[in-house]
Design a protein around this motif. Sequence first.
Motif, mmCIF file in Angstrom:
data_model
loop_
_atom_site.group_PDB
_atom_site.id
_atom_site.type_symbol
_atom_site.label_atom_id
_atom_site.label_comp_id
_atom_site.label_asym_id
_atom_site.label_seq_id
_atom_site.Cartn_x
_atom_site.Cartn_y
_atom_site.Cartn_z
ATOM 1 N N GLU A 107 37.183 42.014 41.929
ATOM 2 C CA GLU A 107 36.469 41.059 42.782
ATOM 3 C C GLU A 107 34.991 40.996 42.410
ATOM 4 O O GLU A 107 34.381 39.927 42.432
ATOM 5 C CB GLU A 107 36.673 41.422 44.247
ATOM 6 C CG GLU A 107 38.109 41.144 44.699
ATOM 7 C CD GLU A 107 38.435 41.706 46.068
ATOM 8 O OE1 GLU A 107 37.609 42.423 46.659
ATOM 9 O OE2 GLU A 107 39.555 41.427 46.543
ATOM 10 N N TYR A 108 34.411 42.133 42.050
ATOM 11 C CA TYR A 108 33.021 42.171 41.593
ATOM 12 C C TYR A 108 32.877 41.323 40.328
ATOM 13 O O TYR A 108 31.967 40.494 40.215
ATOM 14 C CB TYR A 108 32.620 43.634 41.339
ATOM 15 C CG TYR A 108 31.170 43.831 41.001
ATOM 16 C CD1 TYR A 108 30.224 44.040 41.999
ATOM 17 C CD2 TYR A 108 30.739 43.831 39.675
ATOM 18 C CE1 TYR A 108 28.885 44.231 41.684
ATOM 19 C CE2 TYR A 108 29.402 44.026 39.362
ATOM 20 C CZ TYR A 108 28.480 44.224 40.368
ATOM 21 O OH TYR A 108 27.161 44.416 40.054
ATOM 22 N N ALA A 109 33.789 41.505 39.376
ATOM 23 C CA ALA A 109 33.762 40.733 38.132
ATOM 24 C C ALA A 109 33.997 39.243 38.401
ATOM 25 O O ALA A 109 33.344 38.382 37.798
ATOM 26 C CB ALA A 109 34.816 41.270 37.161
ATOM 27 N N LEU A 110 34.904 38.928 39.316
ATOM 28 C CA LEU A 110 35.167 37.526 39.649
ATOM 29 C C LEU A 110 33.944 36.872 40.281
ATOM 30 O O LEU A 110 33.681 35.688 40.057
ATOM 31 C CB LEU A 110 36.380 37.405 40.570
ATOM 32 C CG LEU A 110 37.718 37.806 39.945
ATOM 33 C CD1 LEU A 110 38.832 37.728 40.979
ATOM 34 C CD2 LEU A 110 38.044 36.975 38.730
ATOM 35 N N GLY A 111 33.171 37.627 41.044
ATOM 36 C CA GLY A 111 31.924 37.099 41.598
ATOM 37 C C GLY A 111 30.957 36.708 40.488
ATOM 38 O O GLY A 111 30.303 35.660 40.550
ATOM 39 N N PHE A 112 30.878 37.535 39.444
ATOM 40 C CA PHE A 112 30.054 37.223 38.283
ATOM 41 C C PHE A 112 30.541 35.920 37.644
ATOM 42 O O PHE A 112 29.747 35.040 37.314
ATOM 43 C CB PHE A 112 30.128 38.385 37.281
ATOM 44 C CG PHE A 112 29.440 38.123 35.965
ATOM 45 C CD1 PHE A 112 28.104 38.451 35.794
ATOM 46 C CD2 PHE A 112 30.127 37.571 34.887
ATOM 47 C CE1 PHE A 112 27.468 38.234 34.573
ATOM 48 C CE2 PHE A 112 29.500 37.343 33.671
ATOM 49 C CZ PHE A 112 28.170 37.679 33.511
ATOM 50 N N ILE A 121 40.158 32.122 35.081
ATOM 51 C CA ILE A 121 40.256 33.465 34.533
ATOM 52 C C ILE A 121 41.640 33.560 33.905
ATOM 53 O O ILE A 121 42.627 33.150 34.508
ATOM 54 C CB ILE A 121 40.155 34.529 35.650
ATOM 55 C CG1 ILE A 121 38.845 34.425 36.404
ATOM 56 C CG2 ILE A 121 40.387 35.923 35.092
ATOM 57 C CD1 ILE A 121 37.645 34.872 35.654
ATOM 58 N N ARG A 122 41.698 34.107 32.713
ATOM 59 C CA ARG A 122 42.994 34.340 32.072
ATOM 60 C C ARG A 122 43.082 35.796 31.670
ATOM 61 O O ARG A 122 42.084 36.492 31.594
ATOM 62 C CB ARG A 122 43.152 33.455 30.831
ATOM 63 C CG ARG A 122 43.299 32.005 31.209
ATOM 64 C CD ARG A 122 44.036 31.239 30.162
ATOM 65 N NE ARG A 122 44.216 29.871 30.638
ATOM 66 C CZ ARG A 122 44.014 28.804 29.922
ATOM 67 N NH1 ARG A 122 43.628 28.908 28.674
ATOM 68 N NH2 ARG A 122 44.212 27.614 30.425
ATOM 69 N N GLY A 123 44.298 36.225 31.377
ATOM 70 C CA GLY A 123 44.480 37.588 30.902
ATOM 71 C C GLY A 123 45.920 37.862 30.553
ATOM 72 O O GLY A 123 46.778 36.994 30.663
ATOM 73 N N ARG A 124 46.159 39.096 30.113
ATOM 74 C CA ARG A 124 47.500 39.548 29.774
ATOM 75 C C ARG A 124 47.830 40.762 30.618
ATOM 76 O O ARG A 124 46.945 41.467 31.088
ATOM 77 C CB ARG A 124 47.584 39.950 28.297
ATOM 78 C CG ARG A 124 47.368 38.813 27.355
ATOM 79 C CD ARG A 124 47.488 39.252 25.916
ATOM 80 N NE ARG A 124 46.844 40.538 25.686
ATOM 81 C CZ ARG A 124 47.268 41.449 24.808
ATOM 82 N NH1 ARG A 124 48.314 41.223 24.090
ATOM 83 N NH2 ARG A 124 46.629 42.583 24.653
#
Length: 157
Positions: A107-112, A121-124
């Motif tokens: 959530e901290y990273a998503l705020g950034f 946001i994408r990922g594996r």
Amino acid sequence: MSETTTQSEPTYRQANINDADAIAAVIAAVVKEPNPVGFDGPMTADAVRTWLTRQGGEGGVFLATLDGRVVGFGALDYNTIEPDTVVLGVWMLTEVRRRGIGTALAEYALGFARDKGYKRIRGRLPQDNEVALSFLSSIGALVPIYNPEARFELPLV
């Protein structure tokens, strides 16, 4: 009278070059696990410093610390092919999982990412990894039921 030990609350912050050794230590631990995602093997502290530098201002690496020790990190890698998209990864030491620390770190990273104006946001994720699926659901990632490439996408609104 019995003694009780209290643990401090986790803290979250953006990583810097001086955190390379601690990040390399977390990577070394998680790559020993079955189905590690994102890393083919351990990284040296110098390689981590290069990665941190490469992020520039567009992406970032974020730390979760507990009692002054780095217990996990999350990364948002800038995607030059899709400039409105970043790639998310979160790695936690096993002893701190399932305590909400990884979710708070994400959530901290998503705020950034939101502050930077990213749209997706994408990922594996590891296939057949129920813990990862549960984690991604907790941060709102959309994970298709049939996912042959083991990828997820989270639109940011």
